[in-house]
Design a protein around this motif. Structure first.
Motif, short mmCIF file in Angstrom:
data_model
loop_
_atom_site.label_atom_id
_atom_site.label_comp_id
_atom_site.label_asym_id
_atom_site.label_seq_id
_atom_site.Cartn_x
_atom_site.Cartn_y
_atom_site.Cartn_z
N VAL A 71 0.85 -1.18 0.00
CA VAL A 71 0.00 0.00 0.00
C VAL A 71 0.89 1.23 0.00
O VAL A 71 1.73 1.41 0.88
CB VAL A 71 -0.93 0.02 1.23
N VAL A 72 0.70 2.09 -0.99
CA VAL A 72 1.48 3.33 -1.08
C VAL A 72 0.84 4.40 -0.21
O VAL A 72 1.51 5.08 0.57
CB VAL A 72 1.58 3.81 -2.54
N LYS A 73 -0.49 4.55 -0.33
CA LYS A 73 -1.19 5.56 0.46
C LYS A 73 -2.69 5.38 0.29
O LYS A 73 -3.15 4.70 -0.63
CB LYS A 73 -0.78 6.97 0.04
N THR A 74 -3.44 5.98 1.18
CA THR A 74 -4.88 6.12 1.04
C THR A 74 -5.19 7.59 0.87
O THR A 74 -4.60 8.45 1.52
CB THR A 74 -5.63 5.56 2.26
N ILE A 75 -6.13 7.87 -0.03
CA ILE A 75 -6.51 9.24 -0.34
C ILE A 75 -8.02 9.35 -0.18
O ILE A 75 -8.77 8.97 -1.08
CB ILE A 75 -6.10 9.63 -1.77
N ILE B 127 -7.64 3.77 -2.19
CA ILE B 127 -6.35 3.20 -1.80
C ILE B 127 -5.50 3.02 -3.06
O ILE B 127 -6.00 2.66 -4.12
CB ILE B 127 -6.55 1.84 -1.07
N GLY C 183 8.85 7.09 -0.28
CA GLY C 183 7.71 6.22 -0.02
C GLY C 183 6.56 6.35 -0.98
O GLY C 183 5.56 5.64 -0.87
N ASP C 184 6.66 7.26 -1.94
CA ASP C 184 5.60 7.45 -2.93
C ASP C 184 6.13 7.03 -4.30
O ASP C 184 7.32 6.82 -4.48
CB ASP C 184 5.16 8.91 -2.96
#
Length: 296
Positions: A50-54, A58, A106-107
């Motif tokens: 998982v890179v990020k939740t926006i 996800i 991390g992105d």
């Protein structure tokens, strides 16, 4: 920054806006977080990250197309089996693409990420959309099947991209598919849309950018009326059709040929044949402000 080829997956929760309106922020947020956590569990179980939740979306990466698509299929099946999701009318819209990305703090960034995001924006509820190029990387033994959705424009790319959806439901009767390295048949539908508003004519084709309609002076076609929202609606070429999407307060009325008007509110409609589009109120109320359209 380092670069590598990955499969980027965006999974967006459809129905979340209505949920917040009906249930309130705290209760709705708890439900949304639960679904995002479910998706994160599926990502981890398929070797993804998982890179990020926006908000209610996800973003994750996977080393291969197969692992990304298999995770997307599992997400759809898990959510469709959830009683609470059926009760609240929640579902997933998933888009993905395989390509080179750049890593930074991390992105991930790059054209592949933008393409995956575009696939997610094209997906409807309970649908997985990807590029045909990504789907062709599937092995014949994967058992995953796809169906052509035609071609679409992706910002930053000159050529139209062939796109497909992934068949994840158990019952796939009467679905025409292609697998592995088989050639993708091009699907051609409407390729031209003519719009006329108070003597002003606009023509769209399959390479056109989305056309914005509304009261704001920045709109491509400005409709000056108090019942028209500043950014009322848009029309774009998608999957072989021209799609009208309403984003307004008062909705949009569409007459297809001689049929009765269709009322559209925060929803989409495929334009076909000819007819007229009235923003905010019916054509009978303000015939001079109606857009006349013809697809060919």
């Amino acid at each position: 920054m380092s670069s590598e080829a990955l499969t980027i997956v965006f999974a967006d929760i459809s129905g979340s806006t209505r949920l917040f309106e009906q249930r309130g922020d705290e209760s709705a947020r708890e439900t949304i977080l639960g679904l995002l956590n479910l998706c994160a569990e599926v990502v981890a179980s398929h070797g993804g990250e998982v890179v990020k939740t926006i908000g209610d979306e996800i973003m994750a990466t996977f080393p291969t197309v197969e692992s990304g698509i298999e995770a997307a299929v599992q997400m759809q099946r898990r959510v469709s089996d959830e009683v609470s999701c059926r009760r609240e009318r929640l579902a997933l819209r998933i888009g993905l693409h395989h390509g080179d990305v750049l890593h930074d703090r991390g992105d991930v960034f790059g054209a592949a990420v933008n393409t995956a995001a575009r696939m997610a924006s094209l997906a409807k509820r309970e649908q997985i959309v990807t590029t045909a190029d990504s789907a062709r990387k599937l092995s014949a033994s994967s058992g995953l099947r796809t169906r052509s959705l035609g071609r679409t424009h992706v910002p930053g790319k000159h050529a139209l991209l062939d796109i497909v959806d992934v068949i994840w439901q158990e019952d796939t009767t009467n679905i025409t598919t292609f697998q592995g390295q088989e050639s993708l048949a091009e699907v051609h539908h409407d390729t031209c849309l003519e719009l006329v508003l108070d003597g002003i004519a606009v023509t769209m084709d399959e390479t056109s950018q989305p056309l914005l309609l509304g009261r704001d002076t920045s709109a491509d076609l400005v409709v000056e009326a108090e019942w028209v929202s500043r950014h009322h609606a848009s029309i774009e070429y998608r999957r072989g059709f021209f799609v009208l999407a309403d984003a307004s307060t008062n909705g949009t009325f569409v007459c297809l040929g001689d049929d009765d008007p269709v009322f559209l509110h925060r929803d989409e409609l495929l334009l076909r044949g000819s007819g007229n589009i009235s923003l905010g109120q019916s054509r009978d109320m303000s015939p001079s402000l109606a857009l006349v359209f013809r697809c060919s």
